[in-house]
Scaffold this motif. Structure first.
Motif, PDB file in Angstrom:
ATOM      1  N   GLU A   1     -19.590  -8.052  11.764  1.00  0.00           N
ATOM      2  CA  GLU A   1     -19.885  -6.449  10.889  1.00  0.00           C
ATOM      3  C   GLU A   1     -21.181  -6.281  10.291  1.00  0.00           C
ATOM      4  N   ASN A   2     -21.938  -5.435  10.680  1.00  0.00           N
ATOM      5  CA  ASN A   2     -23.709  -5.249   9.809  1.00  0.00           C
ATOM      6  C   ASN A   2     -22.763  -3.907   9.317  1.00  0.00           C
ATOM      7  N   ALA A   3     -23.750  -3.806   7.998  1.00  0.00           N
ATOM      8  CA  ALA A   3     -23.219  -2.206   7.282  1.00  0.00           C
ATOM      9  C   ALA A   3     -24.278  -2.035   6.339  1.00  0.00           C
ATOM     10  N   PHE A   4     -24.919  -1.133   6.392  1.00  0.00           N
ATOM     11  CA  PHE A   4     -25.633  -0.280   4.986  1.00  0.00           C
ATOM     12  C   PHE A   4     -24.920   0.957   4.525  1.00  0.00           C
ATOM     13  N   TYR A   5     -24.621   0.325   3.230  1.00  0.00           N
ATOM     14  CA  TYR A   5     -24.098   1.767   2.195  1.00  0.00           C
ATOM     15  C   TYR A   5     -25.074   2.361   1.254  1.00  0.00           C
ATOM     16  N   ILE A   6     -24.521   3.444   1.222  1.00  0.00           N
ATOM     17  CA  ILE A   6     -25.609   3.852   0.101  1.00  0.00           C
ATOM     18  C   ILE A   6     -24.592   4.872  -0.328  1.00  0.00           C
ATOM     19  N   GLY A   7     -24.298   5.513  -2.314  1.00  0.00           N
ATOM     20  CA  GLY A   7     -23.587   5.911  -2.753  1.00  0.00           C
ATOM     21  C   GLY A   7     -23.952   6.649  -3.867  1.00  0.00           C
TER      22      GLY A   7
ATOM     23  N   LYS B   1     -22.484  13.319 -12.577  1.00  0.00           N
ATOM     24  CA  LYS B   1     -21.989  14.840 -12.873  1.00  0.00           C
ATOM     25  C   LYS B   1     -23.147  15.482 -13.335  1.00  0.00           C
ATOM     26  N   LEU B   2     -22.865  17.083 -12.462  1.00  0.00           N
ATOM     27  CA  LEU B   2     -23.616  17.769 -12.199  1.00  0.00           C
ATOM     28  C   LEU B   2     -23.806  18.785 -13.140  1.00  0.00           C
ATOM     29  N   LEU B   3     -22.474  19.381 -13.714  1.00  0.00           N
ATOM     30  CA  LEU B   3     -22.168  19.640 -14.867  1.00  0.00           C
ATOM     31  C   LEU B   3     -21.156  19.047 -15.827  1.00  0.00           C
ATOM     32  N   ARG B   4     -21.055  20.207 -16.733  1.00  0.00           N
ATOM     33  CA  ARG B   4     -20.205  19.487 -17.811  1.00  0.00           C
ATOM     34  C   ARG B   4     -18.531  19.234 -17.683  1.00  0.00           C
ATOM     35  N   LYS B   5     -18.860  20.543 -16.276  1.00  0.00           N
ATOM     36  CA  LYS B   5     -16.780  19.888 -16.349  1.00  0.00           C
ATOM     37  C   LYS B   5     -17.228  19.377 -14.390  1.00  0.00           C
ATOM     38  N   VAL B   6     -18.126  19.602 -13.857  1.00  0.00           N
ATOM     39  CA  VAL B   6     -18.410  19.057 -12.394  1.00  0.00           C
ATOM     40  C   VAL B   6     -18.941  17.962 -12.282  1.00  0.00           C
ATOM     41  N   SER B   7     -18.531  16.758 -11.530  1.00  0.00           N
ATOM     42  CA  SER B   7     -18.277  15.949 -11.209  1.00  0.00           C
ATOM     43  C   SER B   7     -18.493  15.775  -9.532  1.00  0.00           C
ATOM     44  N   LEU B   8     -19.798  15.191  -8.796  1.00  0.00           N
ATOM     45  CA  LEU B   8     -20.184  14.929  -7.952  1.00  0.00           C
ATOM     46  C   LEU B   8     -20.008  13.425  -7.123  1.00  0.00           C
ATOM     47  N   THR B   9     -18.999  12.856  -6.087  1.00  0.00           N
ATOM     48  CA  THR B   9     -19.198  11.470  -5.674  1.00  0.00           C
ATOM     49  C   THR B   9     -19.478  11.982  -4.137  1.00  0.00           C
ATOM     50  N   ALA B  10     -20.657  10.951  -3.609  1.00  0.00           N
ATOM     51  CA  ALA B  10     -21.008  11.100  -2.104  1.00  0.00           C
ATOM     52  C   ALA B  10     -21.315   9.401  -1.749  1.00  0.00           C
ATOM     53  N   TYR B  11     -20.822   9.047  -0.722  1.00  0.00           N
ATOM     54  CA  TYR B  11     -21.376   8.318   0.031  1.00  0.00           C
ATOM     55  C   TYR B  11     -21.312   7.991   1.874  1.00  0.00           C
ATOM     56  N   GLY B  12     -22.329   7.041   1.925  1.00  0.00           N
ATOM     57  CA  GLY B  12     -22.261   7.298   3.782  1.00  0.00           C
ATOM     58  C   GLY B  12     -22.735   5.807   3.812  1.00  0.00           C
ATOM     59  N   ASP B  13     -22.152   5.592   4.923  1.00  0.00           N
ATOM     60  CA  ASP B  13     -22.029   4.175   5.548  1.00  0.00           C
ATOM     61  C   ASP B  13     -22.165   3.677   6.535  1.00  0.00           C
ATOM     62  N   PHE B  14     -23.197   3.008   6.972  1.00  0.00           N
ATOM     63  CA  PHE B  14     -23.864   2.955   8.501  1.00  0.00           C
ATOM     64  C   PHE B  14     -23.345   1.581   8.652  1.00  0.00           C
ATOM     65  N   PHE B  15     -22.390   1.469  10.217  1.00  0.00           N
ATOM     66  CA  PHE B  15     -21.792   0.367  10.365  1.00  0.00           C
ATOM     67  C   PHE B  15     -22.454  -0.488  11.652  1.00  0.00           C
ATOM     68  N   TYR B  16     -21.903  -0.934  12.163  1.00  0.00           N
ATOM     69  CA  TYR B  16     -22.877  -1.802  13.228  1.00  0.00           C
ATOM     70  C   TYR B  16     -21.667  -2.965  13.648  1.00  0.00           C
ATOM     71  N   PHE B  17     -21.018  -3.777  14.745  1.00  0.00           N
ATOM     72  CA  PHE B  17     -20.109  -4.490  15.578  1.00  0.00           C
ATOM     73  C   PHE B  17     -20.977  -5.230  16.274  1.00  0.00           C
ATOM     74  N   PRO B  18     -21.566  -6.198  16.193  1.00  0.00           N
ATOM     75  CA  PRO B  18     -21.960  -7.404  17.579  1.00  0.00           C
ATOM     76  C   PRO B  18     -21.400  -7.361  18.800  1.00  0.00           C
TER      77      PRO B  18
ATOM     78  N   LYS C   1     -21.556   1.373  17.036  1.00  0.00           N
ATOM     79  CA  LYS C   1     -21.747   1.429  15.888  1.00  0.00           C
ATOM     80  C   LYS C   1     -20.884   2.101  15.323  1.00  0.00           C
ATOM     81  N   GLY C   2     -21.234   3.133  14.480  1.00  0.00           N
ATOM     82  CA  GLY C   2     -20.939   4.470  13.708  1.00  0.00           C
ATOM     83  C   GLY C   2     -20.415   4.647  12.212  1.00  0.00           C
ATOM     84  N   PHE C   3     -20.808   5.746  12.048  1.00  0.00           N
ATOM     85  CA  PHE C   3     -21.124   5.867  10.259  1.00  0.00           C
ATOM     86  C   PHE C   3     -19.708   6.630   9.748  1.00  0.00           C
TER      87      PHE C   3
END
Length: 680
Positions: A451-457, A461-478, A490-492
């Motif tokens: 497995e080879n992969a690149f992850y970004i996350g 806090k967007l506002l005092r009462k609102v939070s955001l979580t986001a990620y993207g993981d790009f992977f490749y199976f030789p 490969k996939g995402f």
């Protein structure tokens, strides 16, 4: 339909952990199962232990705080610094005075810690003190099914010639015994014993009672010896590229739980019959910032043996059939390992080495996807893990190699400009030929290999009462994968989640997950082609606490699968849970109802199910049906605690449930679980 509601109302008056503790376990378990993370039960067991015997945060060590997966390394350091600078915390309100502590994390931590003054009187290890302050607990549990599976039917037919591989040898009841002893935070001892349904008990091929026993003894702070463990234990170092028999959450909706946490040596008290070591291990303080761990294990393990070769590994721990007994304790696994660690002010470094020796050659049955699976009699792995702190940046990771020099590496860069924001970039490179029997870490393929992969996350806090979580993981199976006949796929994998918490009594989130991954599909006849398979998951959850007695939770989830040469599949699920605490009585009750409708097993939906203490329940729902579950917990003088869990599953479009020996003729499943805990 009236009968259905009568049943629901009846079982409504039939939980174990405090409500908030259950919410934490549910969140972690749900994320772990959705991402295929390994050994979730071990994590559940650890947190369940702390819910019964909370950790005194005023005496907590760095290693103990690392066992809470929702605490980041930075927050752990800030908790320890607060205690060093200001002294012991007097109440749970002081948690919010720790720099970087937010309300959500504080609420997650509270069920598992207490705020007592330091207990100097408990620190001496003499027999009088141990007997005076030691706490013991005995737990007995039984699971009783009110239905009959095909594998148990032959027990009632005395005149029928029995095939040892067409019927289960034992009875259809699962039972469990757990004894534990604890003295402050210095001595832990215990024994866990379990028999799965279908396994013989004091009969047939099992004359020793329970099918599985797990004894352990764990000691802390013996002069230079920080930890000494004897019996069954788990070990986890670095990022798990060399050895990790502990839990791993994988990619989740919280970046704090993304990374494997090096927890060192721990007791093994769960009913997981595969992921543990058996022998002795010790952690020694060499100097102020230097420690060295050494551990040894010798185990008889299950597998299919053909002559002098092990052709398959058996990991489920089940011994219900003649052929399963033939694979019990068929080969030996001898392991020796060590870890040298330096923990400095601006960084941490560790060197791990593990050597495995089998008494038979491992040569798995040849399949296209396991061409590079571990093979041979001995395996050697060495890894260097590191963590560097530079202002708002943290650079960490591990580089490992096997005996042939094949490399696996994981590197992470974290940027946190303030306690409420973190940005993470991760790279994974797991060579297809890398071999390690006990490596487990963040991965898409389920193993530290191919497995080879690149992850970004991002988490902020967007506002005092609102939070955001986001990620993207790009992977490749030789190389090829299971159900994928083509190399180089490969996939995402991506996630987007918004949390809204206007108050302590009300919080909600909406989560969208997208995954694109190649899979073989049948086009015509025997012709197959590798094409992208696309999954969409949308989940909404609302938690409401109108008062101190009631907690309500609503869940709605949608799962859809698209792909070329196949029909679109989809699934729906709606769940409602209500918890009630009766303050005048030591009584806790909860009730949940689930409705689901999915195309088939591929569109299954996982949902955490509250259960009795130490029991991990994460069923998957597929086809069409409803399920009702109720729990009751009653404590007599806080020493004798009785718990019940009753569940009823009804399928609306099935006349049978399951397949093979687990087949149930009918559309209903009724289960009762009873547990008695005695604390003395």
């Amino acid at each position: 339909m009236s009968k259905l509601f009568q049943t629901a109302l009846t079982i409504c008056f039939l939980i174990s952990l405090p409500v908030r503790g259950q919410e934490v376990l549910e969140e972690l378990a749900q994320q772990a199962m959705e991402n295929g993370a390994a050994q979730s039960e071990s994590m559940f067991e650890d947190l369940a232990d702390y819910s019964v015997s909370p950790l005194n945060i005023n005496q907590a060590t760095r290693e103990e705080l690392k066992r809470f997966p929702f605490l980041s390394d930075e927050l752990i350091e800030r908790i320890l610094y607060y205690l060093y600078k200001y002294g012991p915390m007097l109440t749970d309100n002081e948690l919010m005075m720790v720099e970087g502590m937010d309300r959500e994390t504080a609420e997650k931590l509270k069920p598992f810690v207490c705020f007592r003054q330091t207990e100097e009187t408990h620190k001496s290890l003499n027999l009088k003190q141990i007997l005076k302050y030691g706490k013991q607990e005995l737990t007995v549990r039984a699971d009783i099914p009110f239905y009959n599976r095909e594998g148990f039917k032959l027990h009632r037919k005395k005149t029928l010639e029995k095939d040892p591989n067409k019927q289960y040898i034992g009875r259809p009841y699962r039972h469990y015994l757990r004894y534990s002893f604890r003295y402050a935070n210095r001595i832990y001892a215990g024994l866990t014993a379990e028999n799965d349904a279908g396994e013989p008990f004091f009969s047939g091929k099992n004359r020793k009672g329970y099918d599985y026993y797990s004894p352990y003894l764990l000691l802390h702070d013996l002069c230079k010896i920080k930890t000494l463990v004897i019996g069954n234990y788990r070990s986890n170092y670095g990022y798990g590229l060399v050895v990790n028999s502990d839990f791993s959450l994988g990619k989740t909706a919280s970046l704090n739980t993304l990374f494997n946490r090096s927890t060192g040596l721990k007791k093994h008290s769960s009913v997981d019959e595969y992921n543990y070591f058996q022998g002795i291990g010790a952690s020694i303080q060499l100097f102020k910032r230097w420690t060295i761990d050494a551990f040894y294990s010798f185990r008889k393990m299950d597998g299919k043996v053909d002559g002098l070769c092990i052709t398959s590994l058996k990991r489920d721990g089940l011994h219900r059939l003649e052929r399963e007994f033939e694979r019990k304790n068929t080969y030996n696994n001898r392991l020796i390992g060590s870890h040298l660690n330096y923990n400095g002010k601006y960084g941490e470094f560790g060197l791990t080495a593990v050597h495995n020796v089998l008494n038979k050659r491992l040569k798995l049955t040849s399949r296209p996807y396991n061409n590079y699976a571990p093979a041979g009699r001995d395996f050697f792995n060495i890894g260097l893990n590191y963590k560097l702190f530079v202002k708002e940046f943290t650079l960490s990771g591990e580089i490992a190699a096997d005996k042939k020099g094949t490399v696996a590496a994981l590197n992470v860069l974290r940027y946190s400009p303030n306690p409420k924001t973190q940005f993470v970039v991760m790279n994974r490179y797991y060579d297809a030929k890398y071999q390690s029997l006990y490596a487990r870490s963040v991965s898409e393929g389920g193993t530290v290999q191919n497995e080879n992969a690149f992850y970004i996350g991002l988490e902020t806090k967007l506002l005092r009462k609102v939070s955001l979580t986001a990620y993207g993981d790009f992977f490749y199976f030789p190389w090829k994968k299971y159900l994928v006949s083509k190399a180089g796929t490969k996939g995402f994998d991506g996630l987007f989640q918004l949390n809204y918490s206007p108050s302590y009594e009300l919080n909600m989130f909406i989560r969208y997950k997208y995954k694109k991954k190649d899979r073989d599909v049948e086009i015509t006849g025997n012709k197959r082609q590798t094409v992208p398979l696309i999954q969409h998951r949308l989940r909404y959850q609302l938690n409401c606490r109108p008062n101190e007695q009631w907690t309500l939770k609503t869940v709605a989830e949608y799962h859809r699968i698209d792909g070329r040469y196949r029909k679109t599949k989809q699934g729906y699920l709606v769940s409602q849970t209500a918890d009630c605490v009766f303050e005048p009585l030591p009584l806790r009750i909860d009730f949940s109802a689930v409705w689901f409708d999915t195309t088939d097993y591929d569109t299954r939906i996982y949902l955490y199910e509250k259960s009795i203490l130490y029991a991990f329940s994460m069923p998957s729902f597929f086809y069409k049906g409803i399920k009702f579950v109720s729990n009751i917990r009653y404590a007599f003088a806080d020493r004798l605690i009785i718990q019940f869990k009753y569940g009823w599953m009804h399928y609306l479009n099935r006349k049978t449930i399951g397949t093979g020996l687990d087949l149930i003729n009918g559309c209903n499943k009724h289960d009762l679980c009873v547990q008695v805990r005695w604390k003395f």
